[in-house]
Design a protein around this motif. Sequence first.
Motif, mmCIF file in Angstrom:
data_model
loop_
_atom_site.group_PDB
_atom_site.id
_atom_site.type_symbol
_atom_site.label_atom_id
_atom_site.label_comp_id
_atom_site.label_asym_id
_atom_site.label_seq_id
_atom_site.Cartn_x
_atom_site.Cartn_y
_atom_site.Cartn_z
ATOM 1 N N ASP A 272 -0.011 2.021 8.325
ATOM 2 C CA ASP A 272 0.200 0.408 8.035
ATOM 3 C C ASP A 272 2.166 0.642 7.576
ATOM 4 O O ASP A 272 2.624 1.236 7.147
ATOM 5 N N LEU A 273 2.360 -1.296 7.679
ATOM 6 C CA LEU A 273 3.348 -1.763 6.730
ATOM 7 C C LEU A 273 3.286 -2.265 5.690
ATOM 8 O O LEU A 273 2.700 -3.088 5.223
ATOM 9 N N ILE A 274 4.179 -2.244 4.619
ATOM 10 C CA ILE A 274 4.575 -2.492 3.230
ATOM 11 C C ILE A 274 5.499 -3.596 3.087
ATOM 12 O O ILE A 274 6.640 -3.250 2.765
ATOM 13 N N VAL A 275 5.314 -4.518 3.504
ATOM 14 C CA VAL A 275 7.252 -5.541 3.137
ATOM 15 C C VAL A 275 6.549 -7.063 2.205
ATOM 16 O O VAL A 275 5.712 -7.520 2.372
ATOM 17 N N PRO A 276 7.888 -6.940 1.820
ATOM 18 C CA PRO A 276 7.069 -8.591 0.759
ATOM 19 C C PRO A 276 7.605 -10.008 1.639
ATOM 20 O O PRO A 276 7.077 -9.815 2.867
ATOM 21 N N ASP A 277 6.695 -10.617 1.577
ATOM 22 C CA ASP A 277 7.229 -12.174 2.276
ATOM 23 C C ASP A 277 8.429 -12.636 2.438
ATOM 24 O O ASP A 277 9.264 -11.736 2.777
ATOM 25 N N ALA A 278 7.910 -13.675 2.877
ATOM 26 C CA ALA A 278 9.491 -13.986 3.630
ATOM 27 C C ALA A 278 10.080 -14.560 1.817
ATOM 28 O O ALA A 278 11.428 -14.857 2.025
ATOM 29 N N ALA A 279 9.526 -14.952 0.919
ATOM 30 C CA ALA A 279 10.303 -15.352 -0.332
ATOM 31 C C ALA A 279 10.994 -13.923 -0.798
ATOM 32 O O ALA A 279 11.366 -14.399 -2.509
ATOM 33 N N ARG A 280 10.466 -12.790 -0.976
ATOM 34 C CA ARG A 280 10.392 -11.592 -1.097
ATOM 35 C C ARG A 280 9.670 -11.565 -2.553
ATOM 36 O O ARG A 280 9.806 -10.912 -3.713
ATOM 37 N N ARG A 281 9.128 -12.250 -2.645
ATOM 38 C CA ARG A 281 7.855 -12.457 -3.975
ATOM 39 C C ARG A 281 6.398 -11.570 -3.989
ATOM 40 O O ARG A 281 6.510 -10.666 -5.174
ATOM 41 N N ASN A 301 3.084 -11.065 -6.981
ATOM 42 C CA ASN A 301 4.671 -11.559 -8.047
ATOM 43 C C ASN A 301 4.920 -12.416 -9.450
ATOM 44 O O ASN A 301 5.122 -13.202 -8.141
ATOM 45 N N ALA A 302 5.597 -12.483 -10.013
ATOM 46 C CA ALA A 302 5.883 -13.478 -11.086
ATOM 47 C C ALA A 302 6.887 -13.483 -10.775
ATOM 48 O O ALA A 302 8.296 -15.032 -10.440
ATOM 49 N N ARG A 329 10.695 -5.141 -13.627
ATOM 50 C CA ARG A 329 9.449 -4.827 -14.311
ATOM 51 C C ARG A 329 8.917 -3.809 -13.394
ATOM 52 O O ARG A 329 8.663 -4.155 -11.969
ATOM 53 N N LEU A 330 8.557 -2.163 -13.746
ATOM 54 C CA LEU A 330 7.915 -1.063 -13.153
ATOM 55 C C LEU A 330 6.156 -1.978 -12.556
ATOM 56 O O LEU A 330 5.368 -2.049 -13.656
#
Length: 337
Positions: A272-281, A301-302, A329-330
């Motif tokens: 599978d692919l683990i990728v941020p959304d278009a806003a990188r949030r 994520n905030a 923040r980890l």
Amino acid sequence: MVRAVFVFALSAVLSAASTAEAMEVLEFGVELPHRVAWVGRIEGAAVIRLADGSHHTVGLDEQGVTLSPRPEPLPPADSGDGAPMPDEVVVAGTRNIRAAWYRRPTERYGHGVLGDAIEAGGLALRLQGGSLEILDLTTQAVFEDRAPRIVDIDGDGVDEILAVKTYTKAGAALAVIETSDRGLRQAAESEPIGQPYRWLNPVGVGDFDGDGRREVAAVVTPHLGGTLTLYEWRGERLAAEHAAPGFSNHEIGSREQGLSDVADMDGDGIPDLIVPDAARRNLRVVTFAFGTFRQLAEVLNAEPIDLAVLAQDLDGDGRAEAVLAPGGRLKVVKFLP
């Protein structure tokens, strides 16, 4: 494993995935005395560096996240190249390619997507037998990339190089470079984006649709409505095979290209692919299994993701967790089928 003494608080939040998703998400957040400044792998382990310069190996047990202090890593290897990049990265291989690096810095392409206007005009490989092979580009292109990727793209047991090659008039493309009895040669290339100052960032290589052939995954134009695209090696072409919009794995101007990763997160035998959304949030876990795009889970994520994202089995159960640090923040995330 020694639990770090500076862990002040530990929280675990179980949230049900939406009806369109297949997994639940268990999040572990850790309060640290300093912000996380770097996330990466050292000798196969997930490691963070805090703003005070200290390094810690990340783990997970029944009580939560563990952090084990570790020595500062050794200085990076030096290629000894006569035309090195200012921030040279030498990548080590274990099969036919012993090491790879970019060379011949040039300012002929002033995009600066990776933080400055200096790109690479050439590539060098040290083969296992000790010989040095060099491939220099014409003035019409650069390697708009920081580190070559040593990877067996076609699954034949021999490693190739996967690189981001950018044409000064047509933008970025993916390039496969292989060794031959006549030296290095470009074996395949994707269609360039089509105009200058348009870039793409690779995610990884795997059989993402389960058809028995490996694909190259990349986010095309990650700063302009990025599209997660799978390319299959067909003859001299990397042909786009599947695509899905709404992703970004790079912050413009950043040196960090590792905001995404690859792992079998749902245990179906297909990576599978683990990728941020278009806003990188928010972090998305998605699959193209059997040629159908589907979202398996999402980590909210905030703050934006600007450090590397790792998919790593931290607790030894055979399933990868996600390690990320939005806003410094980890956070460790476990995915439950």
